[in-house]
Design a protein around this motif. Structure first.
Motif, PDB file in Angstrom:
ATOM      1  N   GLY A 130      61.343  35.024  30.565  1.00 35.49           N
ATOM      2  CA  GLY A 130      62.290  36.063  30.937  1.00 35.49           C
ATOM      3  C   GLY A 130      61.649  37.222  31.668  1.00 35.49           C
ATOM      4  N   ARG A 131      60.575  36.947  32.381  1.00 37.19           N
ATOM      5  CA  ARG A 131      59.844  37.985  33.097  1.00 37.19           C
ATOM      6  C   ARG A 131      59.824  37.705  34.595  1.00 37.19           C
ATOM      7  NH1 ARG A 131      60.686  40.375  28.969  1.00 37.19           N
ATOM      8  NH2 ARG A 131      59.107  41.318  27.597  1.00 37.19           N
ATOM      9  N   GLY A 132      59.449  38.728  35.361  1.00 38.29           N
ATOM     10  CA  GLY A 132      59.286  38.558  36.789  1.00 38.29           C
ATOM     11  C   GLY A 132      57.832  38.317  37.150  1.00 38.29           C
ATOM     12  N   VAL A 133      57.589  37.967  38.411  1.00 40.05           N
ATOM     13  CA  VAL A 133      56.238  37.761  38.929  1.00 40.05           C
ATOM     14  C   VAL A 133      55.849  38.981  39.755  1.00 40.05           C
ATOM     15  CG1 VAL A 133      54.744  36.284  40.329  1.00 40.05           C
ATOM     16  CG2 VAL A 133      56.643  35.276  39.043  1.00 40.05           C
ATOM     17  N   PHE A 134      54.598  39.394  39.649  1.00 37.31           N
ATOM     18  CA  PHE A 134      54.085  40.482  40.479  1.00 37.31           C
ATOM     19  C   PHE A 134      53.269  39.854  41.610  1.00 37.31           C
ATOM     20  CE2 PHE A 134      53.455  45.223  39.585  1.00 37.31           C
ATOM     21  CZ  PHE A 134      53.486  45.526  40.929  1.00 37.31           C
ATOM     22  N   PHE A 135      53.832  39.846  42.825  1.00 39.04           N
ATOM     23  CA  PHE A 135      53.142  39.324  44.002  1.00 39.04           C
ATOM     24  C   PHE A 135      52.396  40.463  44.687  1.00 39.04           C
ATOM     25  CE2 PHE A 135      56.715  36.391  43.414  1.00 39.04           C
ATOM     26  CZ  PHE A 135      56.064  35.177  43.450  1.00 39.04           C
ATOM     27  N   VAL A 136      51.163  40.200  45.104  1.00 42.22           N
ATOM     28  CA  VAL A 136      50.353  41.224  45.761  1.00 42.22           C
ATOM     29  C   VAL A 136      49.798  40.673  47.067  1.00 42.22           C
ATOM     30  CG1 VAL A 136      49.754  42.371  43.590  1.00 42.22           C
ATOM     31  CG2 VAL A 136      48.265  40.567  44.467  1.00 42.22           C
ATOM     32  N   THR A 137      49.522  41.565  48.000  1.00 36.81           N
ATOM     33  CA  THR A 137      49.002  41.153  49.295  1.00 36.81           C
ATOM     34  C   THR A 137      48.252  42.311  49.933  1.00 36.81           C
ATOM     35  OG1 THR A 137      49.578  40.070  51.387  1.00 36.81           O
ATOM     36  CG2 THR A 137      51.080  41.788  50.612  1.00 36.81           C
ATOM     37  N   GLY A 138      47.816  42.126  51.181  1.00 38.81           N
ATOM     38  CA  GLY A 138      47.101  43.167  51.912  1.00 38.81           C
ATOM     39  C   GLY A 138      47.675  43.338  53.306  1.00 38.81           C
ATOM     40  N   HIS A 139      47.111  44.293  54.033  1.00 43.37           N
ATOM     41  CA  HIS A 139      47.577  44.587  55.396  1.00 43.37           C
ATOM     42  C   HIS A 139      46.974  43.583  56.379  1.00 43.37           C
ATOM     43  CE1 HIS A 139      48.327  48.487  53.386  1.00 43.37           C
ATOM     44  NE2 HIS A 139      49.272  48.640  54.295  1.00 43.37           N
ATOM     45  N   MET A 140      47.425  42.333  56.287  1.00 40.26           N
ATOM     46  CA  MET A 140      46.964  41.278  57.184  1.00 40.26           C
ATOM     47  C   MET A 140      48.136  40.653  57.919  1.00 40.26           C
ATOM     48  SD  MET A 140      43.917  39.072  55.392  1.00 40.26           S
ATOM     49  CE  MET A 140      43.619  38.205  56.940  1.00 40.26           C
ATOM     50  N   GLY A 141      47.847  40.137  59.126  1.00 30.16           N
ATOM     51  CA  GLY A 141      48.905  39.485  59.889  1.00 30.16           C
ATOM     52  C   GLY A 141      50.062  40.433  60.095  1.00 30.16           C
ATOM     53  N   ASN A 142      51.274  39.940  59.853  1.00 29.22           N
ATOM     54  CA  ASN A 142      52.460  40.815  59.867  1.00 29.22           C
ATOM     55  C   ASN A 142      53.048  40.818  58.469  1.00 29.22           C
ATOM     56  OD1 ASN A 142      54.969  42.058  60.124  1.00 29.22           O
ATOM     57  ND2 ASN A 142      55.204  41.391  62.232  1.00 29.22           N
ATOM     58  N   TRP A 143      52.555  41.718  57.631  1.00 36.28           N
ATOM     59  CA  TRP A 143      52.977  41.751  56.227  1.00 36.28           C
ATOM     60  C   TRP A 143      54.434  42.158  56.079  1.00 36.28           C
ATOM     61  CZ3 TRP A 143      49.791  45.130  58.658  1.00 36.28           C
ATOM     62  CH2 TRP A 143      50.186  46.470  58.707  1.00 36.28           C
ATOM     63  N   GLU A 144      54.964  42.952  57.010  1.00 39.90           N
ATOM     64  CA  GLU A 144      56.354  43.400  56.885  1.00 39.90           C
ATOM     65  C   GLU A 144      57.328  42.228  57.016  1.00 39.90           C
ATOM     66  OE1 GLU A 144      57.336  46.126  55.856  1.00 39.90           O
ATOM     67  OE2 GLU A 144      55.822  47.640  56.285  1.00 39.90           O
ATOM     68  N   VAL A 145      57.178  41.453  58.055  1.00 48.11           N
ATOM     69  CA  VAL A 145      58.068  40.310  58.276  1.00 48.11           C
ATOM     70  C   VAL A 145      57.822  39.228  57.227  1.00 48.11           C
ATOM     71  CG1 VAL A 145      58.611  38.405  59.852  1.00 48.11           C
ATOM     72  CG2 VAL A 145      58.362  40.741  60.735  1.00 48.11           C
ATOM     73  N   MET A 146      56.551  38.977  56.929  1.00 47.00           N
ATOM     74  CA  MET A 146      56.231  37.827  56.085  1.00 47.00           C
ATOM     75  C   MET A 146      56.571  38.033  54.615  1.00 47.00           C
ATOM     76  SD  MET A 146      55.509  35.587  58.174  1.00 47.00           S
ATOM     77  CE  MET A 146      54.851  34.249  57.180  1.00 47.00           C
ATOM     78  N   CYS A 147      56.564  39.269  54.128  1.00 43.47           N
ATOM     79  CA  CYS A 147      57.017  39.496  52.744  1.00 43.47           C
ATOM     80  C   CYS A 147      58.489  39.104  52.607  1.00 43.47           C
ATOM     81  CB  CYS A 147      56.808  40.961  52.355  1.00 43.47           C
ATOM     82  SG  CYS A 147      55.122  41.353  51.858  1.00 43.47           S
ATOM     83  N   SER A 148      59.288  39.447  53.605  1.00 45.35           N
ATOM     84  CA  SER A 148      60.701  39.075  53.569  1.00 45.35           C
ATOM     85  C   SER A 148      60.872  37.565  53.689  1.00 45.35           C
ATOM     86  CB  SER A 148      61.456  39.783  54.695  1.00 45.35           C
ATOM     87  OG  SER A 148      61.498  41.173  54.475  1.00 45.35           O
ATOM     88  N   PHE A 149      60.113  36.947  54.603  1.00 47.47           N
ATOM     89  CA  PHE A 149      60.196  35.491  54.748  1.00 47.47           C
ATOM     90  C   PHE A 149      59.790  34.800  53.462  1.00 47.47           C
ATOM     91  CE2 PHE A 149      57.813  31.563  55.381  1.00 47.47           C
ATOM     92  CZ  PHE A 149      58.820  30.748  55.897  1.00 47.47           C
ATOM     93  N   PHE A 150      58.701  35.260  52.851  1.00 47.55           N
ATOM     94  CA  PHE A 150      58.179  34.655  51.633  1.00 47.55           C
ATOM     95  C   PHE A 150      59.253  34.605  50.549  1.00 47.55           C
ATOM     96  CE2 PHE A 150      56.011  35.284  47.515  1.00 47.55           C
ATOM     97  CZ  PHE A 150      55.218  34.153  47.481  1.00 47.55           C
ATOM     98  N   ALA A 151      59.941  35.717  50.343  1.00 47.15           N
ATOM     99  CA  ALA A 151      60.983  35.756  49.311  1.00 47.15           C
ATOM    100  C   ALA A 151      62.133  34.821  49.648  1.00 47.15           C
ATOM    101  CB  ALA A 151      61.482  37.194  49.130  1.00 47.15           C
TER     102      ALA A 151
END
Length: 321
Positions: A130-151
């Motif tokens: 019953g918990r969520g996942v904490f996803f972490v990343t860095g300033h690589m590639g295009n993190w803005e677009v890819m975080c949305s795509f990933f989800a």
């Protein structure tokens, strides 16, 4: 936003600024993709030559990492910094297109390159508790677009945690960019209770972990690319308290395409007051991220003062160490 509601004149002024911003940036959506990327790269390289302060930081950071033996000694620091700025220029224009049109223009160009099974495993593990996942990343590639795509790719929404800039127009644009695909935006300052609430409700979070943490609550000195860097442990403490899995993902671009690599689920200690375990976990994340940066050094944002310290800033406010 509350301040704007109390000040209608200020709110009205912001609305006009946003409308003008939208008008000026909307034509970008009509540019052919190759031309958009070439224009962004040219703009980034121009910024490298004009933005002396950030150029100095980027070149200085690369020299530091070379001295630590984490980049080849023959690496041309100025050339690498210039290409890092080029990547930032591409990222900036792509983010503006995403701001206007969401993921639709990017979907066919995004790929999960490696580690998709770790995402499924983490989601199943968190769901069972019953918990969520904490996803972490860095300033690589295009993190803005890819975080949305990933989800979207794995069919969940993210609470994206970030720092406000204090500039209303910039913060409004960033918030829309990060929320229009069904995600939420959580300001890092003062957002701890909201983040914990979401994790305990089974909602997922995402944050960047490669920013220096100094000031009143400095981070822990954790090795990163061969040098100690002030590293935030807040996401690890929160994951431990919520019993949430932590998963690192990194992004890179290659031509027209964007790729995601997902790393194995990080083993989080259950001992509430074990600082050594927290530092070991942070070290593992920094090591994984650092290895990707060394493989694709032009894809990382070298212009951030990642290795600055309180002591260095006391000596020189512009110090990078």
């Amino acid at each position: 936003m509350a301040e704007e509601e109390k000040n209608p004149e200020k709110s009205s002024g912001l609305k006009y600024k946003i409308a003008l911003f939208n008008i000026l940036t909307w034509p970008l959506v009509y540019l052919p993709r190759r031309f958009l990327l070439a224009l962004g790269a040219a703009g980034g390289r121009l910024a490298f030559h004009l933005w002396a302060k950030r150029r100095r930081v980027a070149v200085g950071n690369i020299e530091l990492v070379k001295l630590a033996g984490e980049l080849p000694p023959e690496t041309d620091a100025r050339a690498l910094a210039r290409e890092s700025f080029a990547n930032m220029g591409r990222t900036f224009l792509e983010a503006l297109v995403c701001y206007h049109q969401g993921l639709k223009p990017f979907w066919e160009y995004c790929r999960v390159e490696e580690g998709g099974e770790y995402v499924e495993q983490a989601l199943a593990d968190a769901r069972s508790r019953g918990r969520g996942v904490f996803f972490v990343t860095g300033h690589m590639g295009n993190w803005e677009v890819m975080c949305s795509f990933f989800a979207r790719r794995f069919n969940f929404s993210l609470g994206l945690v970030g720092r406000n800039t204090g500039k209303p127009l910039v913060d409004s644009v960033i918030e829309k960019l990060r929320t229009q695909e069904g995600n939420a935006y959580i300001a890092k300052r003062g957002g701890a209770m909201e983040m914990m609430r979401r994790l305990k409700k089974g909602e997922h979070l995402g944050t960047l972990i490669d920013q220096a943490v100094v000031g009143n609550h400095p981070g822990a000195p954790i090795p990163f690319l061969g040098r100690e860097a002030s590293t935030n442990l807040g996401h690890l403490r929160m994951a431990r308290r919520a019993q949430s899995p932590v998963v690192l993902m990194t992004f890179r671009r290659e031509g027209l395409y964007h790729y995601i690599k997902v790393f194995p689920i990080l083993e989080i200690s259950n001992l509430k007051d074990n600082e050594e375990a927290l530092m070991a976990e942070a070290t593992q994340l920094n090591d994984w991220l650092g290895e990707q940066i060394k493989k694709y050094p032009d894809q990382w944002m070298w212009g951030h003062r990642r290795w600055k310290t309180k002591e260095g800033l006391r000596r020189d406010p512009e110090s990078i160490v």
